[in-house]
Design a protein around this motif. Structure first.
Motif, PDB file in Angstrom:
ATOM      1  N   PRO A 182     -42.752  20.364 -28.194  1.00  0.00           N
ATOM      2  CA  PRO A 182     -41.980  21.272 -27.335  1.00  0.00           C
ATOM      3  C   PRO A 182     -42.684  21.525 -26.008  1.00  0.00           C
ATOM      4  CG  PRO A 182     -43.032  22.471 -29.129  1.00  0.00           C
ATOM      5  CD  PRO A 182     -43.205  21.019 -29.431  1.00  0.00           C
ATOM      6  N   GLY A 183     -41.904  21.490 -24.936  1.00  0.00           N
ATOM      7  CA  GLY A 183     -42.457  21.723 -23.611  1.00  0.00           C
ATOM      8  C   GLY A 183     -43.076  20.501 -22.974  1.00  0.00           C
ATOM      9  N   ILE A 184     -43.185  19.397 -23.721  1.00  0.00           N
ATOM     10  CA  ILE A 184     -43.768  18.160 -23.208  1.00  0.00           C
ATOM     11  C   ILE A 184     -42.636  17.208 -22.823  1.00  0.00           C
ATOM     12  CG2 ILE A 184     -45.267  16.203 -23.705  1.00  0.00           C
ATOM     13  CD1 ILE A 184     -46.696  18.898 -23.595  1.00  0.00           C
ATOM     14  N   VAL A 185     -42.730  16.628 -21.647  1.00  0.00           N
ATOM     15  CA  VAL A 185     -41.696  15.712 -21.173  1.00  0.00           C
ATOM     16  C   VAL A 185     -41.825  14.374 -21.893  1.00  0.00           C
ATOM     17  CG1 VAL A 185     -40.742  14.481 -19.189  1.00  0.00           C
ATOM     18  CG2 VAL A 185     -41.620  16.807 -18.912  1.00  0.00           C
ATOM     19  N   LEU A 186     -40.715  13.888 -22.425  1.00  0.00           N
ATOM     20  CA  LEU A 186     -40.646  12.572 -23.046  1.00  0.00           C
ATOM     21  C   LEU A 186     -39.773  11.675 -22.175  1.00  0.00           C
ATOM     22  CD1 LEU A 186     -40.113  13.593 -26.784  1.00  0.00           C
ATOM     23  CD2 LEU A 186     -42.253  12.914 -25.683  1.00  0.00           C
ATOM     24  N   SER A 187     -40.310  10.548 -21.768  1.00  0.00           N
ATOM     25  CA  SER A 187     -39.546   9.633 -20.927  1.00  0.00           C
ATOM     26  C   SER A 187     -38.456   8.954 -21.735  1.00  0.00           C
ATOM     27  CB  SER A 187     -40.468   8.573 -20.315  1.00  0.00           C
ATOM     28  OG  SER A 187     -40.931   7.677 -21.316  1.00  0.00           O
ATOM     29  N   ARG A 188     -37.473   8.412 -21.047  1.00  0.00           N
ATOM     30  CA  ARG A 188     -36.405   7.680 -21.722  1.00  0.00           C
ATOM     31  C   ARG A 188     -36.965   6.466 -22.453  1.00  0.00           C
ATOM     32  NH1 ARG A 188     -34.459   9.996 -17.164  1.00  0.00           N
ATOM     33  NH2 ARG A 188     -32.365  10.943 -17.231  1.00  0.00           N
ATOM     34  N   ASP A 203     -31.438  -0.108 -22.836  1.00  0.00           N
ATOM     35  CA  ASP A 203     -30.582   0.574 -21.875  1.00  0.00           C
ATOM     36  C   ASP A 203     -30.768   2.079 -22.035  1.00  0.00           C
ATOM     37  OD1 ASP A 203     -28.578   1.610 -20.306  1.00  0.00           O
ATOM     38  OD2 ASP A 203     -27.062   0.183 -20.973  1.00  0.00           O
ATOM     39  N   THR A 204     -31.260   2.739 -20.997  1.00  0.00           N
ATOM     40  CA  THR A 204     -31.543   4.163 -21.102  1.00  0.00           C
ATOM     41  C   THR A 204     -30.276   5.008 -21.167  1.00  0.00           C
ATOM     42  OG1 THR A 204     -31.759   4.341 -18.690  1.00  0.00           O
ATOM     43  CG2 THR A 204     -33.778   3.974 -19.963  1.00  0.00           C
ATOM     44  N   ARG A 205     -29.092   4.397 -20.915  1.00  0.00           N
ATOM     45  CA  ARG A 205     -27.855   5.161 -21.078  1.00  0.00           C
ATOM     46  C   ARG A 205     -27.680   5.597 -22.528  1.00  0.00           C
ATOM     47  NH1 ARG A 205     -23.765   1.005 -18.214  1.00  0.00           N
ATOM     48  NH2 ARG A 205     -25.107  -0.385 -19.424  1.00  0.00           N
ATOM     49  N   VAL A 206     -28.227   4.826 -23.461  1.00  0.00           N
ATOM     50  CA  VAL A 206     -28.171   5.205 -24.872  1.00  0.00           C
ATOM     51  C   VAL A 206     -28.840   6.561 -25.063  1.00  0.00           C
ATOM     52  CG1 VAL A 206     -28.935   4.593 -27.188  1.00  0.00           C
ATOM     53  CG2 VAL A 206     -28.121   2.806 -25.647  1.00  0.00           C
ATOM     54  N   VAL A 207     -29.991   6.743 -24.428  1.00  0.00           N
ATOM     55  CA  VAL A 207     -30.711   8.014 -24.529  1.00  0.00           C
ATOM     56  C   VAL A 207     -29.912   9.132 -23.872  1.00  0.00           C
ATOM     57  CG1 VAL A 207     -32.810   9.256 -23.897  1.00  0.00           C
ATOM     58  CG2 VAL A 207     -32.940   6.846 -24.580  1.00  0.00           C
ATOM     59  N   ASP A 208     -29.440   8.888 -22.658  1.00  0.00           N
ATOM     60  CA  ASP A 208     -28.748   9.936 -21.903  1.00  0.00           C
ATOM     61  C   ASP A 208     -27.524  10.464 -22.643  1.00  0.00           C
ATOM     62  OD1 ASP A 208     -30.586   9.640 -19.859  1.00  0.00           O
ATOM     63  OD2 ASP A 208     -29.353   8.236 -18.738  1.00  0.00           O
ATOM     64  N   VAL A 209     -26.731   9.556 -23.212  1.00  0.00           N
ATOM     65  CA  VAL A 209     -25.518   9.988 -23.906  1.00  0.00           C
ATOM     66  C   VAL A 209     -25.869  10.759 -25.179  1.00  0.00           C
ATOM     67  CG1 VAL A 209     -23.422   9.232 -25.082  1.00  0.00           C
ATOM     68  CG2 VAL A 209     -24.096   8.158 -22.938  1.00  0.00           C
ATOM     69  N   HIS A 210     -26.887  10.295 -25.913  1.00  0.00           N
ATOM     70  CA  HIS A 210     -27.275  11.008 -27.129  1.00  0.00           C
ATOM     71  C   HIS A 210     -27.871  12.378 -26.819  1.00  0.00           C
ATOM     72  CE1 HIS A 210     -26.586   7.295 -29.388  1.00  0.00           C
ATOM     73  NE2 HIS A 210     -26.643   8.039 -30.460  1.00  0.00           N
ATOM     74  N   VAL A 211     -28.612  12.488 -25.733  1.00  0.00           N
ATOM     75  CA  VAL A 211     -29.127  13.799 -25.330  1.00  0.00           C
ATOM     76  C   VAL A 211     -27.968  14.739 -25.024  1.00  0.00           C
ATOM     77  CG1 VAL A 211     -30.346  15.045 -23.505  1.00  0.00           C
ATOM     78  CG2 VAL A 211     -31.383  13.018 -24.526  1.00  0.00           C
ATOM     79  N   GLN A 212     -26.960  14.232 -24.325  1.00  0.00           N
ATOM     80  CA  GLN A 212     -25.816  15.074 -23.997  1.00  0.00           C
ATOM     81  C   GLN A 212     -25.058  15.489 -25.253  1.00  0.00           C
ATOM     82  OE1 GLN A 212     -25.157  16.536 -21.163  1.00  0.00           O
ATOM     83  NE2 GLN A 212     -23.475  17.588 -22.203  1.00  0.00           N
ATOM     84  N   GLU A 224     -34.119  20.324 -21.501  1.00  0.00           N
ATOM     85  CA  GLU A 224     -34.174  20.339 -20.038  1.00  0.00           C
ATOM     86  C   GLU A 224     -34.394  18.940 -19.475  1.00  0.00           C
ATOM     87  OE1 GLU A 224     -36.975  22.282 -16.481  1.00  0.00           O
ATOM     88  OE2 GLU A 224     -37.096  23.037 -18.551  1.00  0.00           O
ATOM     89  N   THR A 225     -33.657  18.611 -18.434  1.00  0.00           N
ATOM     90  CA  THR A 225     -33.861  17.356 -17.714  1.00  0.00           C
ATOM     91  C   THR A 225     -34.950  17.542 -16.669  1.00  0.00           C
ATOM     92  OG1 THR A 225     -31.533  16.714 -17.979  1.00  0.00           O
ATOM     93  CG2 THR A 225     -32.792  15.594 -16.259  1.00  0.00           C
ATOM     94  N   VAL A 226     -35.947  16.691 -16.698  1.00  0.00           N
ATOM     95  CA  VAL A 226     -37.000  16.706 -15.675  1.00  0.00           C
ATOM     96  C   VAL A 226     -36.758  15.473 -14.813  1.00  0.00           C
ATOM     97  CG1 VAL A 226     -39.474  16.714 -15.213  1.00  0.00           C
ATOM     98  CG2 VAL A 226     -38.570  17.846 -17.267  1.00  0.00           C
ATOM     99  N   ARG A 227     -36.141  15.680 -13.687  1.00  0.00           N
ATOM    100  CA  ARG A 227     -35.653  14.582 -12.863  1.00  0.00           C
ATOM    101  C   ARG A 227     -36.765  13.590 -12.524  1.00  0.00           C
ATOM    102  NH1 ARG A 227     -30.931  14.165 -10.536  1.00  0.00           N
ATOM    103  NH2 ARG A 227     -30.517  16.390 -10.873  1.00  0.00           N
ATOM    104  N   GLY A 228     -36.474  12.323 -12.778  1.00  0.00           N
ATOM    105  CA  GLY A 228     -37.429  11.270 -12.474  1.00  0.00           C
ATOM    106  C   GLY A 228     -38.422  10.996 -13.585  1.00  0.00           C
ATOM    107  N   PHE A 229     -38.419  11.837 -14.651  1.00  0.00           N
ATOM    108  CA  PHE A 229     -39.407  11.675 -15.721  1.00  0.00           C
ATOM    109  C   PHE A 229     -38.773  11.574 -17.098  1.00  0.00           C
ATOM    110  CE2 PHE A 229     -41.736  13.595 -12.210  1.00  0.00           C
ATOM    111  CZ  PHE A 229     -42.871  12.797 -12.168  1.00  0.00           C
ATOM    112  N   GLY A 230     -37.845  12.462 -17.420  1.00  0.00           N
ATOM    113  CA  GLY A 230     -37.241  12.395 -18.748  1.00  0.00           C
ATOM    114  C   GLY A 230     -36.695  13.740 -19.189  1.00  0.00           C
ATOM    115  N   TYR A 231     -36.940  14.080 -20.454  1.00  0.00           N
ATOM    116  CA  TYR A 231     -36.398  15.310 -21.023  1.00  0.00           C
ATOM    117  C   TYR A 231     -37.489  16.038 -21.808  1.00  0.00           C
ATOM    118  CZ  TYR A 231     -31.877  12.950 -20.335  1.00  0.00           C
ATOM    119  OH  TYR A 231     -30.785  12.310 -19.798  1.00  0.00           O
ATOM    120  N   LYS A 232     -37.284  17.354 -21.963  1.00  0.00           N
ATOM    121  CA  LYS A 232     -38.195  18.123 -22.808  1.00  0.00           C
ATOM    122  C   LYS A 232     -37.423  19.248 -23.485  1.00  0.00           C
ATOM    123  CE  LYS A 232     -39.810  21.387 -19.257  1.00  0.00           C
ATOM    124  NZ  LYS A 232     -41.005  21.933 -18.550  1.00  0.00           N
TER     125      LYS A 232
END
Length: 235
Positions: A182-188, A203-212, A224-232
């Motif tokens: 938790p609180g650590i950014v994980l890249s796609r 394809d990182t779209r797989v990650v984006d859609v599943h996150v949504q 949270e989306t950390v623009r340019g890095f990933g999600y946390k």
């Protein structure tokens, strides 16, 4: 050890027959259907271990078939598309598919993707079977809490505000990865490696859609989306 049963829905006779033979040579049991309506009937009658669905099939298209399957089961689904079209890919993933493969595909690549999906779902594929996904378990205990979100990492159950949250196995693995750091950014790319078991670029779209999809179930502001890095996951 029982054979892994694959439901394969494809309207092109040549592709359907050639792919069925290739999968059977690799030890899979295949039920192949030429259209979506017959595919749905076969799914309900046989309850396969995994479904391969072409996007463009008659009767009931692959995306609609995926939705019908997902309404009834968490069985893994891989979509097959003749184009790497963003709309096809996103529609399939939003319908509940776990992965997709673009046609024309190499048989070895398709088999590798099937095995990767099955490993995530705990199915036995040429080896002793595994249990539910254990990624992201907290060494301090099986129950994790983030505000009103509770995750039972042993029972594989999630509750939000005390109410159960229904997640697919892929969504559960994704949440477990987030909850382990938790609180650590994980890249796609890191999520593709850990959750989708990709030993190669995906394809990182797989990650984006599943996150949504996960956000709609556990709360839009929880991841949270950390623009340019990933999600946390917000701690």
């Amino acid at each position: 050890m029982a054979e892994t049963h694959v439901l394969f829905v494809e309207d092109d006779d040549v592709i359907r027959e050639a792919t069925q033979l290739a999968l059977e040579r690799d030890g899979f049991r295949v039920t192949a259907m030429p259209d979506g309506l017959q595919g749905l009937d076969a799914f309900r009658a046989n309850r396969p271990d995994i479904a391969l669905l072409d996007v463009m099939v008659p009767g009931l298209d692959g995306v609609s078939l995926c939705r019908r399957i997902r309404d009834e089961s968490t069985v893994p689904v891989i979509m097959l598309s003749a184009r790497a079209d963003s709309i096809d890919v996103v529609l399939g993933l939003e319908a509940g598919a776990d992965d997709y493969v673009t046609k024309p595909f190499d048989g070895a690549v398709l088999v590798a993707r099937i095995r990767a999906v099955l490993r995530r779902f705990g199915h036995a594929v040429g080896a002793a079977g595994g249990g539910a996904a254990k990624a992201g378990q907290d060494p301090q205990g099986p129950l994790l809490a983030f505000g009103d979100l509770e995750i039972d990492t042993e029972g594989m159950e999630v509750r939000k505000g005390g109410a159960p949250v229904a997640l697919t196995p892929t969504e559960m693995r994704l949440l477990l990865e987030f909850s382990s750091t938790p609180g650590i950014v994980l890249s796609r790319d890191k999520l593709l490696e850990r959750v989708w078991d990709y030993g190669w670029g995906g394809d990182t779209r797989v990650v984006d859609v599943h996150v949504q999809r996960l956000r709609t179930k556990i709360g839009q502001d929880r991841i949270e989306t950390v623009r340019g890095f990933g999600y946390k996951l917000k701690a």
